[in-house]
Motif scaffolding. Structure first.
Motif, short mmCIF file in Angstrom:
data_model
loop_
_atom_site.label_atom_id
_atom_site.label_comp_id
_atom_site.label_asym_id
_atom_site.label_seq_id
_atom_site.Cartn_x
_atom_site.Cartn_y
_atom_site.Cartn_z
N GLY A 87 35.25 -16.38 17.97
CA GLY A 87 36.63 -16.59 18.40
C GLY A 87 37.42 -17.41 17.40
N ALA A 88 36.78 -18.44 16.83
CA ALA A 88 37.45 -19.28 15.84
C ALA A 88 37.81 -18.46 14.59
N ALA A 89 36.88 -17.60 14.16
CA ALA A 89 37.14 -16.76 12.98
C ALA A 89 38.27 -15.78 13.26
N PHE A 90 38.28 -15.18 14.46
CA PHE A 90 39.36 -14.27 14.84
C PHE A 90 40.71 -14.98 14.79
N TYR A 91 40.75 -16.17 15.38
CA TYR A 91 42.00 -16.94 15.39
C TYR A 91 42.50 -17.19 13.97
N TYR A 92 41.61 -17.65 13.09
CA TYR A 92 42.04 -18.00 11.73
C TYR A 92 42.59 -16.78 11.00
N VAL A 93 41.88 -15.68 11.09
CA VAL A 93 42.31 -14.47 10.38
C VAL A 93 43.60 -13.92 10.96
N TYR A 94 43.69 -13.87 12.29
CA TYR A 94 44.86 -13.26 12.92
C TYR A 94 46.13 -14.08 12.67
N ILE A 95 46.03 -15.41 12.79
CA ILE A 95 47.22 -16.23 12.55
C ILE A 95 47.62 -16.19 11.08
N SER A 96 46.64 -16.14 10.17
CA SER A 96 46.95 -15.99 8.75
C SER A 96 47.67 -14.67 8.50
N PHE A 97 47.18 -13.61 9.14
CA PHE A 97 47.82 -12.30 9.00
C PHE A 97 49.26 -12.34 9.50
N LEU A 98 49.48 -12.93 10.68
CA LEU A 98 50.83 -13.00 11.23
C LEU A 98 51.77 -13.75 10.29
N GLY A 99 51.27 -14.84 9.72
CA GLY A 99 52.11 -15.63 8.83
C GLY A 99 52.54 -14.88 7.59
N TYR A 100 51.57 -14.29 6.89
CA TYR A 100 51.91 -13.58 5.65
C TYR A 100 52.60 -12.25 5.93
N ASN A 101 52.30 -11.64 7.08
CA ASN A 101 52.97 -10.39 7.44
C ASN A 101 54.45 -10.60 7.73
N SER A 102 54.81 -11.84 8.10
CA SER A 102 56.22 -12.13 8.39
C SER A 102 57.07 -12.19 7.13
N LEU A 103 56.41 -12.27 5.97
CA LEU A 103 57.14 -12.31 4.70
C LEU A 103 57.46 -10.89 4.25
N GLN A 104 58.70 -10.54 4.30
CA GLN A 104 59.10 -9.16 4.00
C GLN A 104 58.89 -8.78 2.55
N ILE A 105 58.70 -9.76 1.68
CA ILE A 105 58.55 -9.43 0.26
C ILE A 105 57.11 -9.06 -0.09
N LEU A 106 56.17 -9.16 0.88
CA LEU A 106 54.77 -8.86 0.60
C LEU A 106 54.40 -7.46 1.07
N ASN A 107 53.50 -6.83 0.33
CA ASN A 107 52.99 -5.51 0.69
C ASN A 107 51.51 -5.61 1.09
N HIS A 108 51.06 -4.64 1.88
CA HIS A 108 49.65 -4.49 2.22
C HIS A 108 49.07 -5.75 2.87
N THR A 109 49.85 -6.39 3.75
CA THR A 109 49.37 -7.61 4.39
C THR A 109 48.25 -7.35 5.40
N ARG A 110 48.05 -6.10 5.79
CA ARG A 110 46.96 -5.80 6.73
C ARG A 110 45.59 -6.08 6.12
N VAL A 111 45.55 -6.30 4.83
CA VAL A 111 44.28 -6.64 4.19
C VAL A 111 43.73 -7.95 4.75
#
Length: 251
Positions: free
Chosen positions: A192-216
């Motif tokens: 659960g801790a690993a899921f939280y870290y990865v998912y919140i990191s994804f949400l943060g960087y995915n919110s930046l419109q200048i980045l591509n392929h954030t699903r990585v």
């Protein structure tokens, strides 16, 4: 044309460094001015990290439009985060029956190694990777290093509560036992801790419109699941091993 672009990139880079330096100075000065910190808002940020991380990310987006920066300019979250680190360290020290001096050593490792040290390394790595490989070359603006550090602390907070607080209520009477259910529950906390870290990191960087392929950023999740079932198969109690490591390094 190439010469002009080079000068433009250099000028933007110098402005970015100067701006980041001035923002850092203002941020550090505000740490000692408690009357200028919004602790109530910082508390709600911590709550949103659990119940609705998407809402917190939208707050970061709003900050970009109102204050021209993604990174926090109010150190209240960091101050509360530090307080939580101290309280959870007390809890672990009680569970592990550490002496006062061992508690001081443990607190030192948690703050300066586990949180700040590893945080600086991970934030710098992600800051470099996103600016180097995920940002279009035609976009001359870089991702702020402070934003990467903020994202680390955001992503690190739920795992901290799961592993250093909630888990403690189950550790001595269940998770530390030599039972399969102990491995199942203890390792589930880490999953659960690993899921939280990865998912919140994804949400943060995915919110930046200048980045591509954030699903990585979500790519590690299937491997976490595989690792979890492998740990069950080999009967490896991760929580128990980590707690033993905590005790070993403060001896």
């Amino acid at each position: 044309m190439s010469y002009t672009n080079t000068n433009l990139n250099s000028s933007l880079s110098e402005c970015s460094i100067s701006s980041a330096y001035s923002k850092s100075i203002r941020y550090m000065r505000r740490i000692f001015k408690y009357d200028q910190m919004d602790f109530q808002f910082a508390f709600w940020q911590m709550l949103y990290l659990f119940v609705s991380p998407q809402k917190l990310i939208r707050m970061f987006q709003a900050r970009k439009y109102t204050k021209s920066q993604y990174a926090r300019d109010d150190p209240a979250f960091l101050v509360l985060f530090s307080g939580v680190l101290c309280l959870t360290s007390v809890g672990i020290s009680i569970v592990l029956n550490l002496s006062f001096m061992q508690f001081i050593k443990f607190l030192f490792f948690v703050i300066f190694v586990d949180t700040i040290g590893i945080g600086l390394i991970l934030a710098t790595i992600l800051w470099y990777l996103t600016n180097t490989f995920m940002k279009p070359k035609i976009n001359l603006r870089d991702i702020e290093w402070g934003f990467s550090l903020d994202m680390h602390f955001n992503a690190f907070f739920p795992p901290l509560i799961l592993l250093h607080f909630i888990q403690l209520f189950f550790y001595n009477w269940l998770i530390s036992k030599d039972l399969f259910v102990s491995i199942l529950l203890g390792n589930m906390f880490w999953l659960g801790a690993a899921f939280y870290y990865v998912y919140i990191s994804f949400l943060g960087y995915n919110s930046l419109q200048i980045l591509n392929h954030t699903r990585v950023f979500l790519a590690p999740i299937p491997w976490f699941v595989v690792f979890y079932f492998a740990s069950l198969f080999f009967e490896w109690n991760i929580s128990h091993s980590v707690m033993n490591f905590y005790k070993y390094r403060v001896l």
